[in-house]
Write a protein that holds these residues in place. Structure first.
Motif, mmCIF file in Angstrom:
data_model
loop_
_atom_site.group_PDB
_atom_site.id
_atom_site.type_symbol
_atom_site.label_atom_id
_atom_site.label_comp_id
_atom_site.label_asym_id
_atom_site.label_seq_id
_atom_site.Cartn_x
_atom_site.Cartn_y
_atom_site.Cartn_z
ATOM 1 N N ASP A 139 29.776 41.635 44.579
ATOM 2 C CA ASP A 139 30.059 41.731 46.006
ATOM 3 C C ASP A 139 29.816 40.363 46.623
ATOM 4 O OD1 ASP A 139 30.300 42.276 48.679
ATOM 5 O OD2 ASP A 139 29.013 44.038 48.645
ATOM 6 N N LEU A 140 30.833 39.792 47.251
ATOM 7 C CA LEU A 140 30.730 38.443 47.800
ATOM 8 C C LEU A 140 30.128 38.397 49.198
ATOM 9 C CD1 LEU A 140 34.092 37.026 46.458
ATOM 10 C CD2 LEU A 140 31.813 36.891 45.450
ATOM 11 N N GLY A 141 29.671 39.532 49.693
ATOM 12 C CA GLY A 141 28.900 39.530 50.925
ATOM 13 C C GLY A 141 29.624 39.965 52.174
ATOM 14 N N SER A 142 30.939 39.827 52.215
ATOM 15 C CA SER A 142 31.686 40.275 53.389
ATOM 16 C C SER A 142 33.047 40.788 52.944
ATOM 17 C CB SER A 142 31.878 39.132 54.388
ATOM 18 O OG SER A 142 32.821 38.194 53.908
ATOM 19 N N ALA A 143 33.607 41.663 53.739
ATOM 20 C CA ALA A 143 34.932 42.198 53.419
ATOM 21 C C ALA A 143 35.959 41.074 53.366
ATOM 22 C CB ALA A 143 35.333 43.244 54.452
ATOM 23 N N GLN A 144 35.845 40.135 54.284
ATOM 24 C CA GLN A 144 36.791 39.011 54.320
ATOM 25 C C GLN A 144 36.717 38.191 53.024
ATOM 26 O OE1 GLN A 144 36.085 36.289 57.528
ATOM 27 N NE2 GLN A 144 37.977 35.162 57.169
ATOM 28 N N ALA A 145 35.543 37.890 52.544
ATOM 29 C CA ALA A 145 35.389 37.124 51.306
ATOM 30 C C ALA A 145 35.914 37.908 50.104
ATOM 31 C CB ALA A 145 33.921 36.749 51.096
ATOM 32 N N ASN A 146 35.666 39.201 50.078
ATOM 33 C CA ASN A 146 36.146 40.018 48.961
ATOM 34 C C ASN A 146 37.668 40.135 48.958
ATOM 35 O OD1 ASN A 146 33.748 40.855 47.446
ATOM 36 N ND2 ASN A 146 33.131 41.742 49.385
ATOM 37 N N TRP A 147 38.283 40.278 50.126
ATOM 38 C CA TRP A 147 39.752 40.308 50.204
ATOM 39 C C TRP A 147 40.341 38.946 49.850
ATOM 40 C CZ3 TRP A 147 42.773 44.354 50.017
ATOM 41 C CH2 TRP A 147 42.271 45.591 50.410
ATOM 42 N N ALA A 148 39.685 37.876 50.271
ATOM 43 C CA ALA A 148 40.159 36.531 49.929
ATOM 44 C C ALA A 148 40.096 36.314 48.416
ATOM 45 C CB ALA A 148 39.334 35.469 50.654
ATOM 46 N N MET A 149 39.039 36.796 47.777
ATOM 47 C CA MET A 149 38.931 36.652 46.325
ATOM 48 C C MET A 149 40.003 37.474 45.619
ATOM 49 S SD MET A 149 37.667 35.170 43.742
ATOM 50 C CE MET A 149 36.236 34.324 44.366
ATOM 51 N N LEU A 150 40.312 38.654 46.141
ATOM 52 C CA LEU A 150 41.391 39.449 45.556
ATOM 53 C C LEU A 150 42.707 38.674 45.627
ATOM 54 C CD1 LEU A 150 42.606 42.067 44.389
ATOM 55 C CD2 LEU A 150 42.879 42.848 46.769
ATOM 56 N N ALA A 151 43.011 38.104 46.777
ATOM 57 C CA ALA A 151 44.243 37.312 46.932
ATOM 58 C C ALA A 151 44.230 36.110 45.991
ATOM 59 C CB ALA A 151 44.403 36.859 48.381
ATOM 60 N N PHE A 152 43.096 35.430 45.906
ATOM 61 C CA PHE A 152 42.955 34.277 45.007
ATOM 62 C C PHE A 152 43.220 34.684 43.570
ATOM 63 C CE2 PHE A 152 40.133 31.777 42.218
ATOM 64 C CZ PHE A 152 40.637 30.507 42.442
ATOM 65 N N ARG A 153 42.597 35.788 43.126
ATOM 66 C CA ARG A 153 42.770 36.265 41.751
ATOM 67 C C ARG A 153 44.227 36.588 41.455
ATOM 68 N NH1 ARG A 153 39.374 40.877 42.596
ATOM 69 N NH2 ARG A 153 40.965 42.001 41.444
ATOM 70 N N ILE A 154 44.862 37.303 42.362
ATOM 71 C CA ILE A 154 46.251 37.717 42.145
ATOM 72 C C ILE A 154 47.168 36.500 42.070
ATOM 73 C CG2 ILE A 154 48.225 38.886 43.214
ATOM 74 C CD1 ILE A 154 46.186 41.009 44.229
ATOM 75 N N LEU A 155 47.044 35.589 43.029
ATOM 76 C CA LEU A 155 47.916 34.417 43.046
ATOM 77 C C LEU A 155 47.691 33.516 41.839
ATOM 78 C CD1 LEU A 155 47.746 33.619 46.857
ATOM 79 C CD2 LEU A 155 49.649 34.663 45.600
ATOM 80 N N LEU A 156 46.442 33.312 41.470
ATOM 81 C CA LEU A 156 46.106 32.486 40.309
ATOM 82 C C LEU A 156 46.664 33.108 39.029
ATOM 83 C CD1 LEU A 156 44.477 30.090 39.069
ATOM 84 C CD2 LEU A 156 42.527 31.667 38.962
ATOM 85 N N ALA A 157 46.459 34.389 38.852
ATOM 86 C CA ALA A 157 46.900 35.069 37.625
ATOM 87 C C ALA A 157 48.419 35.121 37.523
ATOM 88 C CB ALA A 157 46.314 36.478 37.577
ATOM 89 N N ILE A 158 49.085 35.372 38.631
ATOM 90 C CA ILE A 158 50.550 35.400 38.605
ATOM 91 C C ILE A 158 51.099 34.032 38.224
ATOM 92 C CG2 ILE A 158 52.600 35.541 40.084
ATOM 93 C CD1 ILE A 158 51.236 37.920 41.491
ATOM 94 N N GLU A 159 50.531 32.991 38.787
ATOM 95 C CA GLU A 159 51.009 31.637 38.476
ATOM 96 C C GLU A 159 50.763 31.288 37.008
ATOM 97 O OE1 GLU A 159 52.853 27.980 39.616
ATOM 98 O OE2 GLU A 159 52.882 30.035 40.343
ATOM 99 N N LEU A 160 49.594 31.631 36.498
ATOM 100 C CA LEU A 160 49.298 31.359 35.089
ATOM 101 C C LEU A 160 50.290 32.084 34.186
ATOM 102 C CD1 LEU A 160 47.431 30.092 32.925
ATOM 103 C CD2 LEU A 160 46.104 32.218 33.026
ATOM 104 N N PHE A 161 50.536 33.351 34.463
ATOM 105 C CA PHE A 161 51.469 34.120 33.640
ATOM 106 C C PHE A 161 52.890 33.603 33.796
ATOM 107 C CE2 PHE A 161 54.455 37.525 32.796
ATOM 108 C CZ PHE A 161 54.070 37.895 31.524
ATOM 109 N N ARG A 162 53.307 33.360 35.024
ATOM 110 C CA ARG A 162 54.680 32.942 35.300
ATOM 111 C C ARG A 162 54.996 31.598 34.644
ATOM 112 N NH1 ARG A 162 57.486 29.925 38.780
ATOM 113 N NH2 ARG A 162 55.671 29.137 39.867
ATOM 114 N N VAL A 163 54.092 30.642 34.770
ATOM 115 C CA VAL A 163 54.359 29.291 34.274
ATOM 116 C C VAL A 163 54.016 29.139 32.794
ATOM 117 C CG1 VAL A 163 53.746 26.854 34.534
ATOM 118 C CG2 VAL A 163 54.057 28.288 36.560
#
Length: 145
Positions: free
Chosen positions: A12-36
């Motif tokens: 738990d990163l301490g706030s809902a905003q930080a946890n949602w930001a990490m979800l977005a970060f994870r998704i974007l990072l993983a998609i780019e790694l897989f795509r490229v």
């Protein structure tokens, strides 16, 4: 043992905003790694699978397997947030070898991509995937002590 499980799963990163930001970060990072990089494992630029550099001299099949897992399966695990801290270790290994060995004598522009991936995945090791993840679900439902 309980401390190890908590270290691996609790995130738990301490706030809902930080946890949602990490979800977005994870998704974007993983998609780019897989795509490229992941898609190259199936078909390279000329329609043939990518030839993976093997600077450590591992058996070629093992080298290819590690690279394929780190670029195809790890992104799925990162998006889902399942065993994230452990799952990213092969990718960190591949990208760090790319930075420190494969691109050692290349200009900084060539080193940029493996450097950025290494830093991003090290962030996931340090923080975990956040509370919007299967890791957090597993911790809360099976290991919450």
């Amino acid at each position: 043992m309980d401390d190890i499980i908590k270290q691996l799963l609790y995130s738990d990163l301490g706030s809902a905003q930080a946890n949602w930001a990490m979800l977005a970060f994870r998704i974007l990072l993983a998609i780019e790694l897989f795509r490229v990089h992941g898609m190259k494992k199936f078909r390279g630029n000329d329609g043939k699978p990518e030839v993976v550099p093997n600077p450590l001299g591992l058996p070629q099949n093992l080298n290819n397997l590690i690279a394929t897992i780190s670029d195809t399966i790890v992104p799925v695990l990162v998006i889902l947030g399942v065993f994230t801290r452990l799952a990213v270790l092969p990718t960190i290994g591949i990208t760090a070898v790319g930075y420190f060995i494969v691109h050692k004598n290349d200009p900084i522009e060539a080193k940029d991509v493996p450097y950025m991936y290494t830093i991003c995945f090290l962030l996931l090791v340090a923080t975990g995937p956040g509370s919007i993840s299967l890791d957090q679900y597993l911790f809360n439902h099976f290991f919450n002590f």
